[in-house]
Design a protein around this motif. Sequence first.
Motif, PDB file in Angstrom:
ATOM      1  N   TYR A  82       0.836  -1.210   0.000  1.00  0.00           N
ATOM      2  CA  TYR A  82       0.000   0.000   0.000  1.00  0.00           C
ATOM      3  C   TYR A  82       0.868   1.255   0.000  1.00  0.00           C
ATOM      4  CZ  TYR A  82      -3.912  -3.042   1.454  1.00  0.00           C
ATOM      5  OH  TYR A  82      -4.852  -4.016   1.529  1.00  0.00           O
ATOM      6  N   LEU A 107      -1.099  -5.562  -6.510  1.00  0.00           N
ATOM      7  CA  LEU A 107      -2.267  -5.524  -5.627  1.00  0.00           C
ATOM      8  C   LEU A 107      -3.507  -6.171  -6.247  1.00  0.00           C
ATOM      9  CD1 LEU A 107      -1.847  -2.027  -3.958  1.00  0.00           C
ATOM     10  CD2 LEU A 107      -1.774  -4.256  -2.839  1.00  0.00           C
ATOM     11  N   GLU A 134      -4.577  -8.909  -4.162  1.00  0.00           N
ATOM     12  CA  GLU A 134      -4.870  -8.592  -2.760  1.00  0.00           C
ATOM     13  C   GLU A 134      -6.007  -9.444  -2.192  1.00  0.00           C
ATOM     14  OE1 GLU A 134      -6.183  -4.618  -2.191  1.00  0.00           O
ATOM     15  OE2 GLU A 134      -6.322  -4.791  -0.029  1.00  0.00           O
TER      16      GLU A 134
END
Lengths: 275, 258
Positions: A97, A179, A182
């Motif tokens: 992040y 991501l 994720e």
Amino acid sequence: MSVITELGGSFSPGRVGAMVLRYIYLLRSSWPRVADLIYWPTVQMITWGFIQTFVSHSSAPSAPMVAAGSLIGAVMLWDILFRGQLGFSMSFLEEMYSRNIGNLMMSPLRPLEFVAALIAMSLLRLAIAIVPVTALAVLFFGFNLWGLGLALAAFFINLMLTGWAVGLLVAGLLLRNGLGAEALAWSLMFILMPLTCVYYPVSVLPSWLQPVALLLPPTYVFEGLRALLIEHRFSAGDMAIAFGINAVLFAGGLIAFLMLLESAKRLGSLLQTGE
Amino acid sequence: MGAAPAHSKAIVLSDVTKLYKGKAAVSHLSFSIAQGSVTALLGGNGAGKTTTIGMIMGLILPTAGTVRVLGVDMAVDRHAVLGRMNFESPYVDMPHRLTVRQNLTIFAKLYGVARVKNRVAELAEDLALGDFLDRPSGQLSAGQKTRVALAKALINEPELLLLDEPTASLDPDTADWIRARLETYRRRLGATILLASHNMAEVERLCDRVIFMNAGSVVADDTPQALLARFGRDDLEDVFLDVIRGQAARSVPKESVR
């Protein structure tokens, strides 16, 4: 006044379509996101289907009682398994992040040192999450997880090892795929829920699925919990088998992490860790 | 350049190629960089600069060829030299919720810096971080973030400093201030600096050598003054445009393309 202003004006289906297209492009570019859509309903259906089979169609008259008696313990052990993995994965995700992975990978930090730090954080996050919950379980339901004694230690070690093995695989996939992967951090562990027989005995599974369940260490933990709570019996042999499988799983997770790291270096994705 | 002894070279790229899905981002790239020099890696977008720097850092593996940094093959044993180098890049950031002091402390520990508190205090003074040292990194302005990123890049007093667009998005005053700090650092420690930049004034001021890349290959490589003379231009910006628009092949003598 500004709310009314925001609501006013012409409504453009074209702009709505453009935004829908934006999300479809994102979905199409990321297989984990698509898999996640199918995954949850499937896991829910299978898990609750087996619970229904166990409670409703079991020939044993004590089946509902058995299910109820071990339920809260199973829920808490499942949480240890899930939170153990999630704690590992979330610490890793924090670096994604904040776009800090490149800094870390360029520093003298070695992959095994990084993994050791993630394991330490997994234990710390789990302690923060579970200790108050176990106290509440005593307060509200009179269930003392700590009362399982040495068996709890064996259960805990096995669940954490499985959680870290899955966490290592997820971290590797995040490095390689960014991501977009994720969702795996939140969902991959749940594929084990129906297979590891959290809420019902292995005997409830179809005969062809039972050998698969017995290849998964948490199955021995949840079977062990039921045996301990209902029959007051603890099988050290089963725990040893679970530990042996876990050793293989953890080594496999570590190798997968290192291989996916190499793959990320080949793809150049360590400097591009966005969606 | 070729006559320099091996130990005096901070970076050696030998016939390096990087393919992405079969397409060459970098093709048969060979150059070396002397220790203590400041070299600019220039080129248009997609020229292969960031891929090249990524391979020098060991974050990207070459498809073919070798990258040696401070005498070490980065594909084989990059951890042997990571403590002696550092970098700053717009492609990375630091945890936003941590304060500048916390971030620098963590990186100091990762790099095995002795006397961490003193080092952070030194950097805070050198780079004027004092006003926001205890502020979360996510709340900084672009200029402040660049200073913090530079502090992180200098935390271990690296022998080799890799900078990707070190003054991008900064106002001229802040950019000039950063360049002055880099010059001071280089003079003080004799460090090697490789920087990718689109700011030609920065390159002329800081660099004693310029490597121009286009389509993944080196198309010109010389001192800024020699390049200006060779292209018959007054500033590097015009040389840049000539190179990118394909003038190099017509106007640059073959021996200047290394």
